[in-house]
Design an enzyme around this catalytic site. Structure first.
Site, short mmCIF file in Angstrom:
data_model
loop_
_atom_site.label_atom_id
_atom_site.label_comp_id
_atom_site.label_asym_id
_atom_site.label_seq_id
_atom_site.Cartn_x
_atom_site.Cartn_y
_atom_site.Cartn_z
N ARG A 135 -10.25 48.59 17.51
CA ARG A 135 -11.37 48.79 18.40
C ARG A 135 -12.35 47.63 18.24
O ARG A 135 -12.60 47.14 17.12
CB ARG A 135 -12.10 50.12 18.10
CG ARG A 135 -11.34 51.37 18.56
CD ARG A 135 -11.17 51.48 20.08
NE ARG A 135 -10.40 52.65 20.51
CZ ARG A 135 -9.09 52.64 20.78
NH1 ARG A 135 -8.38 51.54 20.64
NH2 ARG A 135 -8.50 53.75 21.21
N GLN A 150 -15.09 48.50 28.07
CA GLN A 150 -13.87 48.29 28.82
C GLN A 150 -14.00 48.94 30.18
O GLN A 150 -14.34 50.12 30.21
CB GLN A 150 -12.66 48.85 28.06
CG GLN A 150 -12.41 48.10 26.78
CD GLN A 150 -11.10 48.43 26.08
OE1 GLN A 150 -10.75 47.74 25.16
NE2 GLN A 150 -10.40 49.44 26.50
N HIS A 178 -6.87 45.24 27.25
CA HIS A 178 -6.35 46.30 26.38
C HIS A 178 -4.99 46.78 26.89
O HIS A 178 -4.90 47.73 27.68
CB HIS A 178 -7.36 47.45 26.32
CG HIS A 178 -7.09 48.40 25.19
ND1 HIS A 178 -7.97 49.37 24.82
CD2 HIS A 178 -6.06 48.53 24.34
CE1 HIS A 178 -7.49 50.06 23.79
NE2 HIS A 178 -6.31 49.56 23.49
N ASN A 208 2.43 55.27 21.08
CA ASN A 208 2.43 53.81 21.27
C ASN A 208 2.10 53.06 19.98
O ASN A 208 1.75 51.87 20.02
CB ASN A 208 1.47 53.41 22.41
CG ASN A 208 0.07 53.96 22.21
OD1 ASN A 208 -0.28 54.41 21.11
ND2 ASN A 208 -0.74 53.92 23.24
#
Lengths: 384, 384
Positions: A284, A313, A332, A146
């Site tokens: 991050r 998260q 995210h 990704n």
């Protein structure tokens, strides 16, 4: 074997049966030539939602046909979560950075059979790599699956911040014709100085995509890029992240989270940037001091911040980044577009096929193996 | 002489005294070599808001020092608007596409002294060019001043639509962690087929900026681009807009509004596109059938639409494009970033300096002069 897979919850309207588009473009290799995942077979249709609990990464049929036990859950954060209960006799745990199962040393202690921690995606900082190495646990991720997705997301966020897209869209939606309100914060990126912190797969893809925008291109990385690439893109290399931050109008973060990078953008670093700078962070959250960022946006030192990463998260509802001024946040998601899901689900399948049949996992997927950092995939996790 | 200038209203919070950034990058020429505007002087600081009523395009000091009368208003739409009253004895009218003063044949009849209709920006379709030619009125615009601004806006909208940015941001803002809701409509652009309708300054700039995204690049234009440019960008040319629309996943409009292009994307053309296509329109609203578009988004034939142009402008509060599904609309702002304003205000000043001192206006700025289409600027307005 028992495989425990932690995935994000289904949409509030339920797992979709119809999608906006009927197919995905076929992509068979990444920049530089690495091939996209090559599992023996897949049991899903590319373009389906695979990363949620019902999607199951398309793995159930395969695993159960081979006699393995497959448990899927999104319940990971409570003291007695389903993840904690199922880990007790699990051999393999699969998790995604978007909904990370934090595989701490404590959790490993309670999972004596654990042999493989597999990240369906990229970024394995939610796994305690030192503890994994000590216990002989293999850590692997689907390298490159990704990276381009995240690079696209980054360019989108850069343009949207600088041009003031989201507040302008809100004016269009709610009525009125407040052009002056929209544009009193809207600039062209043309002529600005853009820098990336770390020029790995994603950082390089961002630089390449921003090149035609007639911006100055800067990078900081402890590994210098090949001279031909520097020349081709017209890159300016900086010896430190701080040098780059002072020189740029837009800074985009693409380094992994390590003890060396944590809190890199603290109050002092942010204050050293030019007034009116923008920060984009698809790497991050803990690279940035949470509250120093909020203050810099409130007092106008920074002109905007867009990010796709949070800590923890899921982010709590009262996380200040949800409501701070001039933010272009997303949950995210940058690396979990339907396009990315098709690739990392196939890559997860490929890694499982290898691991379960005793074949070697592709070197580029490995982070930890045989008691230490291993494979080309681990390079990012080595400190400079 | 009397100069009437129609500008958009100040922000609701008043004309700003402080801006997010302290300066603009210096840009001295456009792609191809045309220089940015070269007025003898300017009386504004680049980066200020110039396009609103208080900003006055930075022209008052200059015009009044020369003994001219300068009237600035945003009141243009009512039967007895300030524009209508002031036009009666005006020599020059200045207007912007974002807040267009529609200079109709009827209005020209009531303005017997009118000699120059000047567009502070690009796109003079709000002026009846035939009537202007008949009456010997010169029409000029600041060619190229905001073309790159619009191209940046277009790329931003393409990425944001395909990746489902705005709905995802809304989830981040309102709380929760609904990743699956965000990504069940999120794709990568990589591998998709992107086409532009018209490959003029903006269309070409969009193609160049999208080239590194590994998309197939298509264009339709009645003038074929040079073979070297086609080869360099890997372009596929289509003989008709309809051919292009059928071949592409994303279509972006960059043609002027003329009788030949009006309503180009009607119900039939939209129906001929692949299910799940996206349309981006930073050109003119009337290129598209308003209600056919809404229907195609509602029934899922189109996956998204982002546009920056409306009809009329300002758009009424109940305009259906404000609330149709999967829209990424902005009010008409793409060409009026603070960066663009600095250029078109300087260009307006340059044109006025020429006109008022009897010097020739740059050929590339002219649309109508001496009773007919004139100058290289007029090329776009000629029908194929």
């Amino acid at each position: 074997m028992k495989v425990v897979c932690v995935l994000y919850p289904d949409p509030v309207t339920g797992h979709p049966t119809m999608y906006p588009r009927d197919s995905l473009p076929t992509i068979s290799s990444y920049p530089g030539g690495q091939t996209t995942p090559t599992p023996e077979a897949i049991d899903f249709r590319p373009g389906e939602l695979l990363g949620d609990v019902t999607g199951e990464l398309g793995l159930r049929k395969y695993l159960e046909a081979q006699g393995h036990t497959f448990v899927v859950t999104s319940d990971k954060d409570w003291p007695d979560s389903e993840l904690d209960r199922e880990l007790a006799d699990a051999d393999i745990v699969i998790s995604q950075p978007f909904w990370p199962a934090y595989i701490t040393r404590e959790r490993m202690t309670k999972a004596p059979k654990l042999k493989l921690a597999l990240t369906a995606g990229i970024g394995s900082d939610h796994v305690d790599l030192t503890a994994a190495a000590e216990r002989g646990i293999t850590v692997a991720e689907v390298t490159f699956s990704n990276s381009i997705s995240v690079a696209e997301h980054t360019v989108m966020m850069i343009l949207s911040l600088v041009r003031n897209y989201i507040p302008s869209h809100e004016w269009a939606e709610k009525g009125g014709w407040n052009i002056a309100d929209c544009v009193s914060r809207s600039y062209d990126v043309e002529g600005m100085q853009l820098g990336v912190i770390a020029a790995g797969r994603i950082g390089r893809a961002v630089l390449e995509r921003m090149k035609p925008f007639s911006v100055g291109l800067h990078y900081y990385d402890f590994r210098r890029l090949p001279a031909a690439m520097e020349k081709d893109l017209g890159l300016i290399w900086h010896e430190t992240a701080a040098d780059l931050a002072r020189a740029c109008d837009i800074v985009s973060l693409h380094c992994p989270l390590t003890p060396a990078t944590e809190n890199m953008f603290d109050a002092k670093m942010i204050a050293s940037m030019k007034r009116g700078s923008y920060i984009v962070n698809t790497a991050r959250a803990k690279l940035i001091d949470r509250d120093a960022l909020v203050k810099a946006l409130e007092d106008g030192h920074l002109a905007g911040y867009a990010g796709d990463v949070w800590f923890p998260q899921p982010a709590p509802d009262d996380h200040p980044w949800r409501t701070m001024p001039w933010n272009g946040m997303t949950p995210h998601i940058s690396g979990t577009s339907l396009s990315a899901q098709a690739r990392y689900a196939a890559g997860t399948r490929e890694i499982l096929e290898c691991f379960l049949s005793g074949r070697a996992i592709r070197d580029e997927y490995l982070i930890v193996q045989g008691g230490g950092l291993a494979g080309t995939g681990a390079k990012s996790y080595a400190t400079s």
